[in-house]
Scaffold this motif. Sequence first.
Motif, PDB file in Angstrom:
ATOM      1  N   GLU A 176       0.806  -1.231   0.000  1.00  0.00           N
ATOM      2  CA  GLU A 176       0.000   0.000   0.000  1.00  0.00           C
ATOM      3  C   GLU A 176       0.834   1.274   0.000  1.00  0.00           C
ATOM      4  N   GLN A 177       1.810   1.373   0.900  1.00  0.00           N
ATOM      5  CA  GLN A 177       2.608   2.587   1.019  1.00  0.00           C
ATOM      6  C   GLN A 177       3.946   2.491   0.296  1.00  0.00           C
ATOM      7  N   CYS A 178       4.225   1.356  -0.302  1.00  0.00           N
ATOM      8  CA  CYS A 178       5.493   1.189  -1.008  1.00  0.00           C
ATOM      9  C   CYS A 178       5.569   2.151  -2.197  1.00  0.00           C
ATOM     10  N   ASP A 179       6.670   2.897  -2.290  1.00  0.00           N
ATOM     11  CA  ASP A 179       6.824   3.832  -3.404  1.00  0.00           C
ATOM     12  C   ASP A 179       8.042   3.512  -4.269  1.00  0.00           C
ATOM     13  N   LEU A 180       8.764   2.429  -3.955  1.00  0.00           N
ATOM     14  CA  LEU A 180       9.867   1.974  -4.801  1.00  0.00           C
ATOM     15  C   LEU A 180      10.087   0.487  -4.529  1.00  0.00           C
ATOM     16  N   LEU A 181       9.988  -0.311  -5.572  1.00  0.00           N
ATOM     17  CA  LEU A 181      10.159  -1.755  -5.440  1.00  0.00           C
ATOM     18  C   LEU A 181      11.469  -2.155  -6.107  1.00  0.00           C
ATOM     19  N   LEU A 197       0.921  -8.846  -8.052  1.00  0.00           N
ATOM     20  CA  LEU A 197       0.911  -8.636  -6.605  1.00  0.00           C
ATOM     21  C   LEU A 197       0.883  -7.156  -6.258  1.00  0.00           C
ATOM     22  N   TRP A 198       1.562  -6.332  -7.060  1.00  0.00           N
ATOM     23  CA  TRP A 198       1.679  -4.930  -6.689  1.00  0.00           C
ATOM     24  C   TRP A 198       0.955  -4.033  -7.690  1.00  0.00           C
ATOM     25  N   ARG A 199       0.830  -2.756  -7.332  1.00  0.00           N
ATOM     26  CA  ARG A 199       0.083  -1.781  -8.137  1.00  0.00           C
ATOM     27  C   ARG A 199       0.762  -1.545  -9.482  1.00  0.00           C
ATOM     28  N   ASP A 200      -0.046  -1.277 -10.480  1.00  0.00           N
ATOM     29  CA  ASP A 200       0.503  -1.002 -11.814  1.00  0.00           C
ATOM     30  C   ASP A 200       1.368   0.255 -11.821  1.00  0.00           C
ATOM     31  N   ASP A 201       1.046   1.215 -10.955  1.00  0.00           N
ATOM     32  CA  ASP A 201       1.783   2.478 -10.958  1.00  0.00           C
ATOM     33  C   ASP A 201       3.010   2.462 -10.047  1.00  0.00           C
ATOM     34  N   HIS A 250       5.397  -7.638 -23.005  1.00  0.00           N
ATOM     35  CA  HIS A 250       4.303  -6.851 -22.438  1.00  0.00           C
ATOM     36  C   HIS A 250       3.766  -7.437 -21.128  1.00  0.00           C
ATOM     37  N   VAL A 251       4.119  -8.681 -20.806  1.00  0.00           N
ATOM     38  CA  VAL A 251       3.620  -9.306 -19.576  1.00  0.00           C
ATOM     39  C   VAL A 251       4.079  -8.518 -18.350  1.00  0.00           C
ATOM     40  N   PHE A 252       5.344  -8.103 -18.353  1.00  0.00           N
ATOM     41  CA  PHE A 252       5.856  -7.264 -17.278  1.00  0.00           C
ATOM     42  C   PHE A 252       7.061  -6.487 -17.769  1.00  0.00           C
ATOM     43  N   GLN A 253       7.012  -5.187 -17.561  1.00  0.00           N
ATOM     44  CA  GLN A 253       8.143  -4.324 -17.870  1.00  0.00           C
ATOM     45  C   GLN A 253       8.467  -3.468 -16.647  1.00  0.00           C
ATOM     46  N   PRO A 254       9.639  -3.658 -16.036  1.00  0.00           N
ATOM     47  CA  PRO A 254      10.009  -2.815 -14.900  1.00  0.00           C
ATOM     48  C   PRO A 254      10.262  -1.385 -15.355  1.00  0.00           C
ATOM     49  N   THR A 255      10.266  -0.474 -14.423  1.00  0.00           N
ATOM     50  CA  THR A 255      10.572   0.917 -14.748  1.00  0.00           C
ATOM     51  C   THR A 255      11.968   1.040 -15.329  1.00  0.00           C
ATOM     52  N   MET A 256      12.906   0.305 -14.763  1.00  0.00           N
ATOM     53  CA  MET A 256      14.256   0.251 -15.312  1.00  0.00           C
ATOM     54  C   MET A 256      14.923  -1.048 -14.870  1.00  0.00           C
ATOM     55  N   ALA A 257      15.934  -1.461 -15.618  1.00  0.00           N
ATOM     56  CA  ALA A 257      16.688  -2.671 -15.309  1.00  0.00           C
ATOM     57  C   ALA A 257      18.167  -2.330 -15.262  1.00  0.00           C
TER      58      ALA A 257
END
Length: 406
Positions: free
Chosen positions: A126-131, A146-150, A165-172
């Motif tokens: 809920e409060q996580c802002d960086l995974l 498991l986690w929010r799209d945003d 397209h199944v999953f793309q991280p913000t960066m790798a």
Amino acid sequence: MPGPVYISFPRNLMSVEIDEKLAYKKLSKITPVKKINNPEPDFAQLDVVINKLKTAKHPLVIAGNQVIRESCCNELLNLISKFNIPVMATLSSKGVISEDNPLYITTAHKYIDSVFQQKLVDTIFEQCDLLLLIGYDYGEDAKSSLWRDDLESVVINTYYNDIGHVFQPTMACLGDLKRSLKYLQTSEIQPKQISTELKSAKSIIDSAQIDDQGATNNIIEIMNSIRGSLGDDGILCVDVGLHKLYAALFDKTKNPNTFISSNVCGTFGFGLPAGLGVKLANQKERICVLCGDGGFHSVSQDLETAVRYNIPIVIVLFNDNSFGMIKTCQYFVREDIFNPSVDLGKVDFVKLADANGMNGRYLDNTADLEQIMNDAFESNKPFLIEIPIEYNYKLSIDPKLQGLTA
């Protein structure tokens, strides 16, 4: 990405004769395969991650099996300890840090809410802002659902399997994982505050107990007894089935490579042959196979294998006379179950073990499970323990924690 290799060649090649001198000449030129050096980390990208960590209020780590594979457990522990970042393990990485560590939350998989009968997943994130997905691979059953799209997500790994397209991280950030984790530790970042919501979820997970104190369905106590007999270094090999979900959440794993399970495809019947192989590779350690009756039916002929080669494992078999996982999934989508598709006839597995030359025990009360396992390990012979079990238990939650999750 390192992984299994399949080589196929025509069968008739096996019968082709070749001159001995020519064969020796060809074979002498073959050199052993050498592991290539890991690529150098992209330090500029890691600097971006450091800046993200500096501004994040409630980061969270999901650690994958590559951390164990590349012997980076200490580096991970140092990182999360320095910056006070909570961590979850995947099914493939249980033991990446000790589950007694206060920063450890739980094993990340989609059945957390179902097992704990609480809406915990949303609360955890809920409060996580960086995974931070460290050593993570999507195939480890910790899916992005498991986690929010945003939610901003960063993969830190030596290699990464892009799944489109199944999953793309913000960066790798790719490159040698050990060097990457050490580099992150050099940054000056203030220790983070763990959110109240995440603390509440962890308290519920840590305090969960079984309401029904029946003879054989207190799964938490059963898992504690199994781990108590195995010790911190003993290895639990878990088959595929409903029991795997409970083992993943309730086996308090403390060391890497002491919890083995089949993920991604989830190979039914994995447990027993895996346990035999693990024991051959770790002859000084105690090895327990945990399986359900459904999966065990697929490989029970290997009881004879264990006896013939005297491979001293202990098999704990949960028997509910059904395909429990399929039954549970049916409950998710319908009001009742289609019994002909999930129910099995009653089988006396102790007699089956005896028919293969293996000693066994039927336990209708598991209070002495740990001692019985200890005796079985001391005998240095394979042993089977059959436990009749029901999964329709209810968890009891500390009243002070009730209502803390949505």
